[in-house]
Design a protein around this motif. Structure first.
Motif, PDB file in Angstrom:
ATOM      1  N   PRO A 572       0.832  -1.205   0.000  1.00 12.99           N
ATOM      2  CA  PRO A 572       0.000   0.000   0.000  1.00 12.99           C
ATOM      3  C   PRO A 572       0.873   1.264   0.000  1.00 12.99           C
ATOM      4  N   VAL A 573       0.442   2.286  -0.723  1.00 14.23           N
ATOM      5  CA  VAL A 573       1.227   3.500  -0.821  1.00 14.23           C
ATOM      6  C   VAL A 573       0.346   4.632  -1.327  1.00 14.23           C
ATOM      7  N   SER A 574       0.645   5.849  -0.873  1.00 16.82           N
ATOM      8  CA  SER A 574      -0.048   7.034  -1.378  1.00 16.82           C
ATOM      9  C   SER A 574       0.911   8.218  -1.317  1.00 16.82           C
ATOM     10  N   ARG A 575       0.656   9.213  -2.158  1.00 18.43           N
ATOM     11  CA  ARG A 575       1.529  10.380  -2.259  1.00 18.43           C
ATOM     12  C   ARG A 575       0.693  11.656  -2.376  1.00 18.43           C
ATOM     13  N   TYR A 576       1.132  12.684  -1.645  1.00 19.10           N
ATOM     14  CA  TYR A 576       0.589  14.032  -1.773  1.00 19.10           C
ATOM     15  C   TYR A 576       1.719  14.938  -2.261  1.00 19.10           C
ATOM     16  N   HIS A 577       1.406  15.805  -3.197  1.00 19.84           N
ATOM     17  CA  HIS A 577       2.413  16.753  -3.669  1.00 19.84           C
ATOM     18  C   HIS A 577       1.731  18.085  -3.927  1.00 19.84           C
ATOM     19  N   THR A 578       2.078  19.080  -3.125  1.00 20.04           N
ATOM     20  CA  THR A 578       1.525  20.425  -3.269  1.00 20.04           C
ATOM     21  C   THR A 578       2.631  21.371  -3.710  1.00 20.04           C
ATOM     22  N   THR A 579       2.350  22.134  -4.764  1.00 23.25           N
ATOM     23  CA  THR A 579       3.293  23.137  -5.253  1.00 23.25           C
ATOM     24  C   THR A 579       2.621  24.503  -5.224  1.00 23.25           C
ATOM     25  N   LYS A 580       3.236  25.425  -4.515  1.00 19.57           N
ATOM     26  CA  LYS A 580       2.721  26.794  -4.419  1.00 19.57           C
ATOM     27  C   LYS A 580       3.730  27.731  -5.081  1.00 19.57           C
ATOM     28  N   VAL A 581       3.251  28.525  -6.065  1.00 20.67           N
ATOM     29  CA  VAL A 581       4.139  29.407  -6.817  1.00 20.67           C
ATOM     30  C   VAL A 581       3.673  30.853  -6.657  1.00 20.67           C
ATOM     31  N   LYS A 582       4.523  31.690  -6.076  1.00 14.37           N
ATOM     32  CA  LYS A 582       4.249  33.131  -5.947  1.00 14.37           C
ATOM     33  C   LYS A 582       4.850  33.828  -7.155  1.00 14.37           C
ATOM     34  N   LEU A 583       3.982  34.405  -8.001  1.00 13.05           N
ATOM     35  CA  LEU A 583       4.420  35.058  -9.228  1.00 13.05           C
ATOM     36  C   LEU A 583       4.844  36.493  -8.949  1.00 13.05           C
ATOM     37  N   PRO A 584       5.732  37.046  -9.775  1.00 16.08           N
ATOM     38  CA  PRO A 584       6.272  38.378  -9.479  1.00 16.08           C
ATOM     39  C   PRO A 584       5.297  39.513  -9.774  1.00 16.08           C
ATOM     40  N   GLN A 585       4.232  39.249 -10.546  1.00 12.72           N
ATOM     41  CA  GLN A 585       3.252  40.292 -10.864  1.00 12.72           C
ATOM     42  C   GLN A 585       1.991  39.628 -11.391  1.00 12.72           C
ATOM     43  N   ARG A 586       1.070  40.411 -11.834  1.00  5.98           N
ATOM     44  CA  ARG A 586      -0.205  39.873 -12.302  1.00  5.98           C
ATOM     45  C   ARG A 586       0.003  38.896 -13.454  1.00  5.98           C
ATOM     46  N   TRP A 587      -0.842  37.878 -13.444  1.00  9.62           N
ATOM     47  CA  TRP A 587      -0.715  36.796 -14.431  1.00  9.62           C
ATOM     48  C   TRP A 587      -2.119  36.357 -14.821  1.00  9.62           C
ATOM     49  N   ARG A 588      -2.239  35.802 -15.991  1.00  6.99           N
ATOM     50  CA  ARG A 588      -3.536  35.242 -16.385  1.00  6.99           C
ATOM     51  C   ARG A 588      -3.461  33.723 -16.260  1.00  6.99           C
ATOM     52  N   PHE A 589      -4.445  33.137 -15.604  1.00  9.73           N
ATOM     53  CA  PHE A 589      -4.395  31.693 -15.349  1.00  9.73           C
ATOM     54  C   PHE A 589      -5.801  31.157 -15.154  1.00  9.73           C
ATOM     55  N   GLN A 590      -6.031  29.956 -15.641  1.00 14.09           N
ATOM     56  CA  GLN A 590      -7.329  29.316 -15.497  1.00 14.09           C
ATOM     57  C   GLN A 590      -7.195  28.104 -14.577  1.00 14.09           C
ATOM     58  N   ILE A 607      -5.681  22.557  -9.418  1.00 14.34           N
ATOM     59  CA  ILE A 607      -4.808  23.720  -9.613  1.00 14.34           C
ATOM     60  C   ILE A 607      -5.660  24.979  -9.537  1.00 14.34           C
ATOM     61  N   LYS A 608      -5.320  25.861  -8.602  1.00 12.18           N
ATOM     62  CA  LYS A 608      -6.078  27.095  -8.399  1.00 12.18           C
ATOM     63  C   LYS A 608      -5.157  28.307  -8.469  1.00 12.18           C
ATOM     64  N   PHE A 609      -5.749  29.432  -8.896  1.00 11.49           N
ATOM     65  CA  PHE A 609      -4.987  30.665  -9.001  1.00 11.49           C
ATOM     66  C   PHE A 609      -5.648  31.738  -8.152  1.00 11.49           C
ATOM     67  N   ASN A 610      -4.885  32.307  -7.242  1.00  6.55           N
ATOM     68  CA  ASN A 610      -5.342  33.413  -6.409  1.00  6.55           C
ATOM     69  C   ASN A 610      -4.928  34.712  -7.108  1.00  6.55           C
ATOM     70  N   ILE A 615      -0.829  33.928  -6.783  1.00  5.49           N
ATOM     71  CA  ILE A 615      -0.297  32.650  -6.301  1.00  5.49           C
ATOM     72  C   ILE A 615      -1.020  31.499  -6.991  1.00  5.49           C
ATOM     73  N   ILE A 616      -0.241  30.589  -7.580  1.00  7.89           N
ATOM     74  CA  ILE A 616      -0.774  29.332  -8.124  1.00  7.89           C
ATOM     75  C   ILE A 616      -0.536  28.246  -7.087  1.00  7.89           C
TER      76      ILE A 616
END
Length: 698
Positions: A572-590, A607-610, A615-616
């Motif tokens: 049995p095995v499971s994996r979580y992987h969270t990546t948080k990216v702080k962008l240097p300025q405004r960005w367009r993302f869906q 995948i969410k964009f604030n 922040i992605i």
């Protein structure tokens, strides 16, 4: 226990195991026991076998320049004699080395090796090559790297003047079964191999018959009576070679196999095991004092179990001297305690006796470290076990299982990791069936990555927090303890260097070890001079790809559209992987969310964009829900893998002149699963950190 398991036998079928053993590490020492090779005529009970010098076999399918024309295996159970005859044809120059080297393994403590003939057949002429003076009898230890020494010797010789086209035909007999079995016999035979064979012949000579079971074949034996023996004979001519595929489950019996045994039921096996594990010797005063110290320093039964387990795991080192009956019979607990070493059965019996002195029920338990549920399909025999562990029943009748050969384990007695052996046979003469063992470990790894891209030039920082649980925590704890600090830090840094140029540690990692819950945390801190890389196929752009690498090493991505055999998965095995990216300025993302669920795995990518904080946040979760993919499920599994590829990771990119471009998902850019193989090769060094090769010394 002697280290014998079916998967090992399948990989080294008896005709290879008995004739040419390649890539062997030898322990050379002065021989004792049989120091020379004996010769004699072939025993009168052996049935002569003919074979075709030119069988109907495609020469292009021949491996390593050697074609086995005959593999003859005849066993006389009442006489305790095993006769072998192997004839091999050298088809090209690469086969000369293997065909002219003869190695035969035996245990001189209870076996005698006698050669009957070694002939080279060339253009119809038989050239006698048997000369006992040319043999060397040397000590060999295949499992020395695992601290197991079985006392076996190898009789070896190199034949002179062997040429392409020659047939090397040899026969020999090994007399003697391990006396621990009291004359009972069990074994596995194979009617096929991974490479072509001209003829396989198997004959068993018995007094009163023997139990047998067939796997992957419907070939029943020819049963007859000859010279007072009841014989069982299986013969196959040019059997179709086994089709090998990667990821075949190690516990599956894949070759056409015959299992034979003198045992009628598992009760007979437990009675046999109970007799050899029986110890009437009173515990020494030193061992009794150790038990008293544990008793006085720990109030609850749980704490006493933990203390005994910790002592046996970490203060009794693993070392197996498994000569003759010692391959099955454990040493007395007093001896193991005094010498401070032992193998799996020695450590298990010591732990059992210490717990019994503390009024806690405990039993040795036989398992196979590879076979899992396949052990239930085999006929009863002690030969099919390769490991010994401990079953404990506390005063509240809670059942617990512990492996005393593991080291650096943490956790309480309730959550201590136990390998997924699935089934075990308790050493108690009243037991008639197996215990079913349900693993309580999820073996989860959590990775949290936080990128802060300072400007469009790509200067960035990266903070990583990795949390290991269950066996993953045990493994990483072992790696940290056995790796130099600087080397360990370099391995961590090199991992991220595969993804980013000019990455370096800002400060040393921080390690937190929460032993009570068996959780280990590593925090890493990096600086990246420029996170951007040239973008594939678009030379005017630079990009950075974010991949949930934590998921790569547990999910098999098949590159074929069909399968003949099941696929083994880590479980049995499971994996979580969270990546948080702080962008240097405004960005367009869906933002996006993808969920795939089937009987084999569950995958969730969110995948969410604030927009407010630029922040992605990408959260990925993967859980393997069963240990294998059946052939009937392969097409749907492959289809879901293809869907998973489309949502695996994401990419951001800009023009080289730093003009902003919308974020792009991997659906439109790189297909990460097409490059998994390259990633795994590039990160092979860190794989040693994540998965050390401990082999769980049995």
């Amino acid at each position: 226990m002697v280290r014998k398991n079916i998967y090992f036998y399948q990989k080294t079928i008896f005709l290879k195991h008995l004739i040419t053993l390649k890539f062997i590490f030898f322990f050379l020492s002065l021989s004792f026991g049989q120091q020379r090779v004996y010769t004699s005529d072939i025993p009168s009970w052996v049935s002569p076998q003919n074979y075709n010098l030119s069988p109907n076999i495609d020469e292009e399918e021949i491996s390593q320049g050697l074609l086995t024309l005959l593999a003859d295996y005849q066993i006389n159970v009442p006489k305790e004699e095993s006769h072998f005859r192997i004839a091999s044809k050298i088809t090209n120059t690469s086969g000369v080395q293997g065909g002219s080297t003869i190695n035969v393994v035996f245990d001189p403590s209870y076996q005698k090796l006698t050669f009957h003939s070694i002939n080279v057949i060339r253009n119809g002429e038989i050239i006698n090559k048997l000369n006992p003076e040319y043999f060397q009898v040397i000590r060999r230890e295949l499992n020395a790297e695992n601290y197991l020494y079985d006392g076996s010797y190898t009789a070896m010789t190199n034949l002179s003047d062997v040429r392409v086209g020659d047939v090397v035909d040899l026969s020999y007999t090994i007399k003697g079964f391990n006396p621990i079995h009291g004359g009972k016999y069990s074994n596995l035979f194979y009617l096929n191999d991974y490479v072509p064979i001209g003829k396989v012949n198997i004959i068993l000579y018995t007094k009163n018959g023997i139990n047998y079971k067939l796997y992957n074949t419907d070939k029943e034996p020819i049963i007859s009576t000859k010279n007072g023996y009841k014989t069982y004979n299986w013969t196959t001519i040019t059997p179709k070679s086994f089709f090998y595929e990667e990821y075949i489950p190690s516990w599956k019996i894949m070759l056409p196999t015959i299992a034979v045994t003198d045992y009628n039921n598992w009760s007979e096996v437990t009675s046999w095991a109970s007799s050899i594990f029986s110890q009437n010797e009173a515990l020494s005063s030193e061992l009794q004092q150790k038990i008293k110290d544990i008793d006085s320093n720990n109030k609850s039964d749980g704490k006493k179990i933990e203390a005994v387990l910790d002592f046996v795991q970490n203060e009794i080192r693993y070392l197996g001297l498994e000569f003759g009956i010692g391959s099955y019979k454990p040493n007395p607990p007093n001896k193991v305690f005094e010498q401070r070493y032992g193998d799996c059965k020695d450590k298990s019996l010591l732990m059992v006796k210490m717990l019994e002195e503390l009024d806690i029920k405990a039993y040795p338990m036989l398992v196979n470290s590879t076979l899992k549920n396949t052990i239930l399909e085999l006929p009863p025999s002690p030969e099919f076990f390769d490991h010994c562990v401990v079953k404990v029943v506390d005063n509240n009748d809670n059942l617990m299982y512990f492996d005393p050969t593991l080291s650096e384990q943490s956790g309480t007695y309730k959550n201590r990791h136990f390998p997924n052996y699935e089934y075990g046979l308790v050493v108690d003469k009243t037991i008639k069936s197996f215990d079913t063992i349900i693993s309580n470990s999820d073996n989860t790894v959590y990775i949290y990555e936080e990128y802060d891209i300072k400007d469009l030039k790509g200067k960035a920082t990266l903070n990583v927090k990795t949390t290991y649980t269950d066996v993953e925590a045990d493994r990483m704890r072992y790696v940290i303890k056995n790796t130099a600090k600087t080397s360990f830090h370099n391995e961590l840094e090199n991992f991220y260097a595969q993804y980013h140029n000019n990455v370096r540690m800002r400060k040393n990692p921080v390690i937190e070890d929460n032993k009570d819950i068996n959780e280990l945390i590593i925090k890493e801190f990096y600086a990246i001079d420029s996170i951007w890389k040239p973008m594939n196929l678009e030379p005017n752009k630079i990009s950075v790809e974010f991949v949930p690498s934590n998921l790569l090493n547990i999910l098999v991505s098949p590159n074929m559209d069909s399968r003949r055999h099941p696929i083994e998965l880590p479980y049995p095995v499971s994996r979580y992987h969270t990546t948080k990216v702080k962008l240097p300025q405004r960005w367009r993302f869906q933002s996006s969310n993808n969920v795939l669920s089937n009987d084999v795995f569950y995958y969730d990518s969110n995948i969410k964009f604030n927009k407010k904080d630029n922040i992605i946040t990408a959260k990925n979760y993967l859980k393997i829900q069963k240990p294998l993919v059946e052939v009937s499920d392969f097409k749907s599994f492959k289809k879901d893998i293809n869907l998973l590829e489309k949502s695996f990771g994401f990419t951001i990119f800009i023009e080289k002149d730093a003009a902003l471009i919308p974020v792009k998902s991997n659906k439109e850019s790189t297909n990460w699963f097409l490059t998994i193989f390259l990633i795994l090769i590039a990160t092979v060094a860190i794989a040693a950190v994540y998965y050390y090769v401990n082999d769980y010394k049995k």
